[in-house]
Design an enzyme around this catalytic site. Sequence first.
Site, PDB file in Angstrom:
ATOM      1  N   PRO A   2       1.224  -0.912  -0.224  1.00 32.78           N
ATOM      2  CG  PRO A   2      -0.246  -1.228   2.284  1.00 32.78           C
ATOM      3  CD  PRO A   2       0.693  -2.344   1.317  1.00 32.78           C
ATOM      4  CD  GLU A   3       4.521   2.109  -3.839  1.00 31.57           C
ATOM      5  OE1 GLU A   3       4.173   3.489  -3.738  1.00 31.57           O
ATOM      6  OE2 GLU A   3       4.928   0.863  -3.698  1.00 31.57           O
TER       7      GLU A   3
END
Length: 280
Positions: A2-3
């Site tokens: 998750p960015e």
Amino acid sequence: MPELPEAETIRRQLEREVLGATIARVKLHHPRTWRYHHSATDLRRMVQRRRIVRVGRRGKAPYLSLDGATPTTLIFRLGMTGMLRVEEAGEKKASHTAAVLGLEDGREVRFLDMRTFGALIARRGHDVETMPDFADYGPEPLSETFTLDYLREAFAGRRAKLQDVLMNQHVIAGIGKIYADEICFRAGLRPGRRAGGLTGPMRARLWSAIREVLGEGIECGGSSARDRAYLDLFGEQGEFQERMCVYQRTGEPCRRCGEPVRRTRLPGGRGMHWCPECQR
DNA sequence: AGTTGGACCTGACTGC
DNA sequence: TGCAGTCAGGTCCAAC
């Protein structure tokens, strides 16, 4: 992992699903999930019986603003494998369910975290910029505060690798390894070169690449590159992996020039994916 | 202050 | 088949 684009996808979905809902109860299943708090009870007390009045995001972290006698913010640190789901209370829980927020309407916000690098953090107040988690964060790359002038000042004198500086949350918030590799490719810059050595035109290309790549990542609903990678609030994959040019494409032909994509791993360092022909 | 490297975790994968 | 070793890469922390 998750960015920013994945976190923003989660934020948008959460906003539609739970804005205005009230958290009736909180169940904490894994001790590492509340490790930023004195106790599970401490975290539970700060969050329970409060209404969600805003769904926000800073960098890679979605958060909920909660009302009540003392305004509170619940931050979701997703770490490497943190995911959120909204499901009916009766539905079977996925393995690695680390925490559950039970809503008054019978649904649950479930926090899944296989490797437990993630955490739930409750803070007093609604202004996330003053919270210790984000006080030293760099600008949001898609906001107006992220200017070419800022990039020049922030990169000046930096001897670290471009990839490392892009991933430094204190310089720019929200970029991780996947998007760092893709941004460097888009900008035509080798991720291993020194960040402080970029010329003006290189910085301009980088600035545009950051905004384009992250924007496309959001349009695609994030990327689900690896087996156990990110899934959204409903367990669906993102689509950005189909557009990726270098990340996890070692040996495959560059989409632009056909040269095999190279992977470099320095001792102790992270792996970098890049095209030796297109990136200088 | 900037930079580097190790620690924290678990599951998938690799090679003997 | 089994089992040790490696890898994934976000964040924190110690050390230079």
